[in-house]
Scaffold this motif. Structure first.
Motif, PDB file in Angstrom:
ATOM      1  N   SER A 195       0.745  -1.044  -0.258  1.00 44.89           N
ATOM      2  CA  SER A 195       0.033   0.001  -0.119  1.00 44.89           C
ATOM      3  C   SER A 195       0.767   1.396   0.176  1.00 44.89           C
ATOM      4  CB  SER A 195      -0.880  -0.032   1.295  1.00 44.89           C
ATOM      5  OG  SER A 195      -1.850  -0.914   1.077  1.00 44.89           O
ATOM      6  N   LEU A 196       1.999   1.354   0.751  1.00 44.81           N
ATOM      7  CA  LEU A 196       2.912   2.209   0.922  1.00 44.81           C
ATOM      8  C   LEU A 196       3.467   2.636  -0.306  1.00 44.81           C
ATOM      9  CD1 LEU A 196       4.543   2.072   4.449  1.00 44.81           C
ATOM     10  CD2 LEU A 196       3.130   3.982   3.719  1.00 44.81           C
ATOM     11  N   LEU A 197       3.950   1.679  -1.051  1.00 38.89           N
ATOM     12  CA  LEU A 197       4.739   1.600  -2.299  1.00 38.89           C
ATOM     13  C   LEU A 197       3.838   2.237  -3.520  1.00 38.89           C
ATOM     14  CD1 LEU A 197       7.208  -1.289  -2.097  1.00 38.89           C
ATOM     15  CD2 LEU A 197       7.941   0.931  -1.670  1.00 38.89           C
ATOM     16  N   THR A 198       2.697   1.528  -3.600  1.00 34.66           N
ATOM     17  CA  THR A 198       1.666   1.892  -4.691  1.00 34.66           C
ATOM     18  C   THR A 198       1.300   3.459  -4.388  1.00 34.66           C
ATOM     19  OG1 THR A 198       0.759  -0.116  -4.552  1.00 34.66           O
ATOM     20  CG2 THR A 198      -0.596   1.382  -5.594  1.00 34.66           C
ATOM     21  N   THR A 199       1.047   3.844  -3.136  1.00 34.80           N
ATOM     22  CA  THR A 199       0.518   5.327  -2.952  1.00 34.80           C
ATOM     23  C   THR A 199       1.903   6.415  -3.215  1.00 34.80           C
ATOM     24  OG1 THR A 199      -0.771   4.478  -1.072  1.00 34.80           O
ATOM     25  CG2 THR A 199      -0.156   7.049  -1.217  1.00 34.80           C
ATOM     26  N   PHE A 200       3.033   6.102  -2.951  1.00 35.13           N
ATOM     27  CA  PHE A 200       4.191   6.689  -3.250  1.00 35.13           C
ATOM     28  C   PHE A 200       4.284   6.771  -4.875  1.00 35.13           C
ATOM     29  CE2 PHE A 200       6.424   5.411   0.943  1.00 35.13           C
ATOM     30  CZ  PHE A 200       5.709   6.348   1.674  1.00 35.13           C
ATOM     31  N   ILE A 201       4.194   5.676  -5.404  1.00 36.59           N
ATOM     32  CA  ILE A 201       4.250   5.614  -6.792  1.00 36.59           C
ATOM     33  C   ILE A 201       3.079   6.529  -7.598  1.00 36.59           C
ATOM     34  CG2 ILE A 201       4.192   4.346  -9.002  1.00 36.59           C
ATOM     35  CD1 ILE A 201       5.353   1.927  -7.280  1.00 36.59           C
ATOM     36  N   ALA A 202       2.033   6.533  -7.257  1.00 34.09           N
ATOM     37  CA  ALA A 202       0.953   7.299  -7.780  1.00 34.09           C
ATOM     38  C   ALA A 202       0.932   8.771  -7.340  1.00 34.09           C
ATOM     39  CB  ALA A 202      -0.353   6.749  -7.264  1.00 34.09           C
ATOM     40  N   GLY A 203       1.684   9.094  -6.175  1.00 35.63           N
ATOM     41  CA  GLY A 203       1.812  10.404  -5.450  1.00 35.63           C
ATOM     42  C   GLY A 203       2.976  11.112  -6.517  1.00 35.63           C
ATOM     43  N   LEU A 204       4.086  10.412  -6.652  1.00 32.17           N
ATOM     44  CA  LEU A 204       5.194  10.924  -7.243  1.00 32.17           C
ATOM     45  C   LEU A 204       4.853  11.096  -8.701  1.00 32.17           C
ATOM     46  CD1 LEU A 204       8.059   8.472  -5.590  1.00 32.17           C
ATOM     47  CD2 LEU A 204       8.006  11.210  -5.634  1.00 32.17           C
ATOM     48  N   ILE A 205       4.091  10.227  -9.262  1.00 36.52           N
ATOM     49  CA  ILE A 205       3.538  10.615 -10.574  1.00 36.52           C
ATOM     50  C   ILE A 205       2.907  11.967 -10.751  1.00 36.52           C
ATOM     51  CG2 ILE A 205       2.440   9.894 -12.658  1.00 36.52           C
ATOM     52  CD1 ILE A 205       3.333   6.979 -12.027  1.00 36.52           C
ATOM     53  N   SER A 206       2.232  12.284  -9.767  1.00 31.00           N
ATOM     54  CA  SER A 206       1.003  13.414  -9.700  1.00 31.00           C
ATOM     55  C   SER A 206       2.035  14.752  -9.657  1.00 31.00           C
ATOM     56  CB  SER A 206       0.177  13.185  -8.617  1.00 31.00           C
ATOM     57  OG  SER A 206      -0.557  12.349  -8.886  1.00 31.00           O
ATOM     58  N   ILE A 207       3.108  14.552  -8.636  1.00 27.99           N
ATOM     59  CA  ILE A 207       3.970  15.548  -8.298  1.00 27.99           C
ATOM     60  C   ILE A 207       4.792  15.961  -9.630  1.00 27.99           C
ATOM     61  CG2 ILE A 207       6.138  16.316  -7.092  1.00 27.99           C
ATOM     62  CD1 ILE A 207       4.805  14.790  -4.526  1.00 27.99           C
ATOM     63  N   MET A 208       5.363  14.858 -10.225  1.00 26.41           N
ATOM     64  CA  MET A 208       6.235  15.035 -11.409  1.00 26.41           C
ATOM     65  C   MET A 208       5.489  15.683 -12.590  1.00 26.41           C
ATOM     66  SD  MET A 208       8.581  11.605 -11.588  1.00 26.41           S
ATOM     67  CE  MET A 208       9.237  12.209 -13.144  1.00 26.41           C
ATOM     68  N   VAL A 209       4.214  15.445 -12.846  1.00 22.07           N
ATOM     69  CA  VAL A 209       3.291  16.035 -13.892  1.00 22.07           C
ATOM     70  C   VAL A 209       3.054  17.566 -13.538  1.00 22.07           C
ATOM     71  CG1 VAL A 209       0.944  16.061 -15.063  1.00 22.07           C
ATOM     72  CG2 VAL A 209       2.249  13.997 -14.533  1.00 22.07           C
ATOM     73  N   PHE A 210       2.953  17.632 -12.033  1.00 18.05           N
ATOM     74  CA  PHE A 210       2.626  19.125 -11.763  1.00 18.05           C
ATOM     75  C   PHE A 210       3.886  19.962 -11.900  1.00 18.05           C
ATOM     76  CE2 PHE A 210       2.397  22.356  -8.290  1.00 18.05           C
ATOM     77  CZ  PHE A 210       1.104  22.958  -8.785  1.00 18.05           C
ATOM     78  N   PHE A 265       6.698  19.543 -13.889  1.00 18.52           N
ATOM     79  CA  PHE A 265       6.974  19.663 -15.426  1.00 18.52           C
ATOM     80  C   PHE A 265       5.921  20.900 -15.991  1.00 18.52           C
ATOM     81  CE2 PHE A 265       9.445  15.636 -15.027  1.00 18.52           C
ATOM     82  CZ  PHE A 265      10.297  16.120 -15.667  1.00 18.52           C
ATOM     83  N   SER A 266       4.733  20.609 -15.429  1.00 16.92           N
ATOM     84  CA  SER A 266       3.701  21.798 -15.923  1.00 16.92           C
ATOM     85  C   SER A 266       4.026  22.920 -15.817  1.00 16.92           C
ATOM     86  CB  SER A 266       2.252  21.369 -15.218  1.00 16.92           C
ATOM     87  OG  SER A 266       1.848  20.107 -15.875  1.00 16.92           O
ATOM     88  N   LEU A 267       4.549  23.525 -14.359  1.00 19.54           N
ATOM     89  CA  LEU A 267       4.914  24.508 -13.774  1.00 19.54           C
ATOM     90  C   LEU A 267       6.367  24.981 -14.406  1.00 19.54           C
ATOM     91  CD1 LEU A 267       4.794  24.431  -9.710  1.00 19.54           C
ATOM     92  CD2 LEU A 267       3.412  25.909 -11.529  1.00 19.54           C
ATOM     93  N   VAL A 268       7.218  24.194 -14.764  1.00 20.91           N
ATOM     94  CA  VAL A 268       8.292  24.579 -15.631  1.00 20.91           C
ATOM     95  C   VAL A 268       7.931  25.016 -16.985  1.00 20.91           C
ATOM     96  CG1 VAL A 268      10.608  23.498 -16.715  1.00 20.91           C
ATOM     97  CG2 VAL A 268       9.838  22.949 -14.341  1.00 20.91           C
ATOM     98  N   MET A 269       7.083  24.367 -17.559  1.00 21.76           N
ATOM     99  CA  MET A 269       6.645  24.894 -18.819  1.00 21.76           C
ATOM    100  C   MET A 269       5.821  26.312 -18.869  1.00 21.76           C
ATOM    101  SD  MET A 269       7.803  22.455 -21.054  1.00 21.76           S
ATOM    102  CE  MET A 269       9.050  22.321 -20.028  1.00 21.76           C
ATOM    103  N   ILE A 270       5.028  26.320 -17.806  1.00 20.89           N
ATOM    104  CA  ILE A 270       4.453  27.516 -17.641  1.00 20.89           C
ATOM    105  C   ILE A 270       5.302  28.714 -17.564  1.00 20.89           C
ATOM    106  CG2 ILE A 270       2.984  28.906 -16.098  1.00 20.89           C
ATOM    107  CD1 ILE A 270       1.355  26.236 -15.688  1.00 20.89           C
ATOM    108  N   LEU A 271       6.402  28.580 -16.591  1.00 17.82           N
ATOM    109  CA  LEU A 271       7.597  29.348 -16.367  1.00 17.82           C
ATOM    110  C   LEU A 271       8.060  29.801 -17.973  1.00 17.82           C
ATOM    111  CD1 LEU A 271       9.634  30.762 -14.822  1.00 17.82           C
ATOM    112  CD2 LEU A 271      10.852  28.812 -14.589  1.00 17.82           C
ATOM    113  N   LEU A 272       8.551  28.708 -18.634  1.00 21.00           N
ATOM    114  CA  LEU A 272       9.238  28.966 -19.946  1.00 21.00           C
ATOM    115  C   LEU A 272       8.337  29.752 -20.763  1.00 21.00           C
ATOM    116  CD1 LEU A 272      11.084  25.500 -20.333  1.00 21.00           C
ATOM    117  CD2 LEU A 272      12.062  27.718 -19.380  1.00 21.00           C
TER     118      LEU A 272
END
Length: 445
Positions: free
Chosen positions: A74-89, A91-98
């Protein structure tokens, strides 16, 4: 005894170090390196688990081990899903900045923002933690007793996830600072100042004469692009080895077309040698201030012009940009217009063409005069900048003062031609009168 020629090795090392230096500016460089480290560490932990590290810790320090299979999954599955969401967010912020920096300031500032090392490291932390959690989850045995669970690895994933959350909070803070125009201009200024100070420190302040190069042999460009860098060390080694004198024809940062001369050399014509000489010039489709301080003047000027456009209308940013330009011009006045590379005996081996102070000041002032001549506040700031340069006591060449006087006259003409209000004309004339009073250069304003 076998003899060994060190020249090919030295040239190879020069190219390796220069290539690594260029790779560092790419947005995927640090994330790739850190992600690889996370992957390697995941396999290392799998190996330790196979050697019974979790079994040992359960017996001696059970608090360091996650013992339940369902909890671990459960911990690892939650971490994986959370990290993917954080990464997408993120990278989106970086693109908005650029995108915002390109539209509001200048597209030229993008390479500097992309090469931000802190953001690259944060993205690398996300990706390495994600890879670690995925491989740790895969290593959990579907059946078996509690010792087959990688309990210690799961605990480390909690530590890494906590680190990623801290990096995410810092990333939000950093990105909110990076988008501010003052932060962007300050970074541009500091990079350019560092580069200029390095060039001035390495400059030998004595009169140097370089013979006429009009009849020298030419080395033609074999590709098209910006001259991003010149390997002066490798070029000097070739010059000393073959008893050459070399002139670098284009200005660093100039766009070069295939088939035009990039180097001139004095010596016997040799196609193999010309190929080696040509390989010392690095072409690129992007430009970095760390390689060419002239870009700072271009970028800060473009930010000032964009701020004065009708769509943005931000005179305050333009005034701040002029302040940074004033300091950079004052520092540039302590540098010579000609650049040479000297051998150990102080002889000039390589003549490097550079943008002269006159051309640099004219290019910046021509753009500012064209787009800011209607704003009396900006005109006053420009007169103050030229006054500061006129009174600069650290100037290396007295001719620089004459160049500044010439730009004062150009600015006066444009200012008077574009203002009909008596109050504005009075302010312009008072600025000119103040300049005449403080002028001690010997050149008449």
């Amino acid at each position: 005894m076998l003899s060994f020629d060190h020249q090919p090795v030295k040239k190879y090392l020069y190219k390796v170090f220069e290539s690594l230096d260029k790779l560092e500016s790419k947005i995927a460089f640090y994330p790739s390196i850190i992600s690889l480290l996370g992957l390697v560490f995941a396999f290392f932990m799998i190996y330790l688990e196979s050697q019974g590290v979790s079994k040992y810790l359960v017996e001696h320090a059970p608090i360091l081990v996650v013992n339940n299979t369902e909890t671990a999954r459960s911990l690892l599955t939650t971490f994986i899903a959370g990290l993917i969401s954080i990464m997408v967010f993120s990278f989106s912020l970086v693109m908005i900045l650029l995108n915002q920096a390109s539209s509001n300031f200048s597209p030229r500032v993008l390479p500097g923002l992309i090469s931000n090392r802190r953001h690259q490291i944060i993205l690398g932390i996300y990706n390495s933690t994600l890879l670690y959690c995925i491989f740790t989850l895969v290593s959990i045995a579907p059946t078996g007793d509690k010792y087959q669970i990688p309990g210690f690895s799961v605990l480390l994933s909690i530590v890494f996830m906590t680190l990623s959350l801290g990096a995410f909070i810092y990333f939000i803070h950093s990105i909110s600072q990076e988008i501010q125009v003052n932060t962007i201009m300050d970074k541009i200024y500091k990079k350019s100042k560092t580069r200029l100070e390095t060039l001035i420190e390495n400059e030998q302040h004595h009169d140097t004469t370089f013979e006429d190069t009009s009849n020298w042999n030419h080395v033609m460009a074999d590709s098209t692009g910006y001259i991003q860098d010149m390997s002066l060390n490798a070029l000097a080694d070739l010059a000393e080895e073959h008893q050459l004198k070399i002139e670098i024809v284009p200005i660093k940062g100039a766009y070069v077309l295939k088939g035009i001369p990039i180097l001139k050399y004095k010596g016997n014509s040799d196609k193999a040698l010309e190929k080696k000489l040509g390989e010392t010039i690095t072409f690129s489709n992007s430009e970095l201030i760390e390689d060419n301080y002239i870009l700072a003047f271009k970028q800060i000027t473009e930010i000032a012009l964009k701020a004065m456009s009708p769509g943005i209308n931000d005179p305050g940013t333009c005034i701040n940009a002029i302040d940074y330009l004033t300091e950079l011009f004052a520092l540039r006045m302590t540098k010579k217009d000609e650049s040479y590379y000297f051998d150990d005996n102080g002889n000039a081996l390589i003549f490097i063409k550079t943008v002269s102070f006159e051309q640099l000041l004219y290019n910046v002032m021509a753009a500012l005069r064209t787009y800011c001549k209607h704003d009396i506040i900006i005109l006053q700031k420009l007169f103050l900048m030229l006054q500061y340069l006129l009174q600069n006591d650290e100037v290396l060449n007295e001719k620089y003062h004459q160049i500044v006087v010439k730009e004062i006259q150009n600015l006066e003409k444009d200012a008077l031609d574009n203002h009909s209000n008596e109050a504005d004309i009075g302010i312009i004339k008072s600025c000119i009168e103040r300049l005449r009073q403080v002028n001690t250069s010997g050149y008449e304003i």
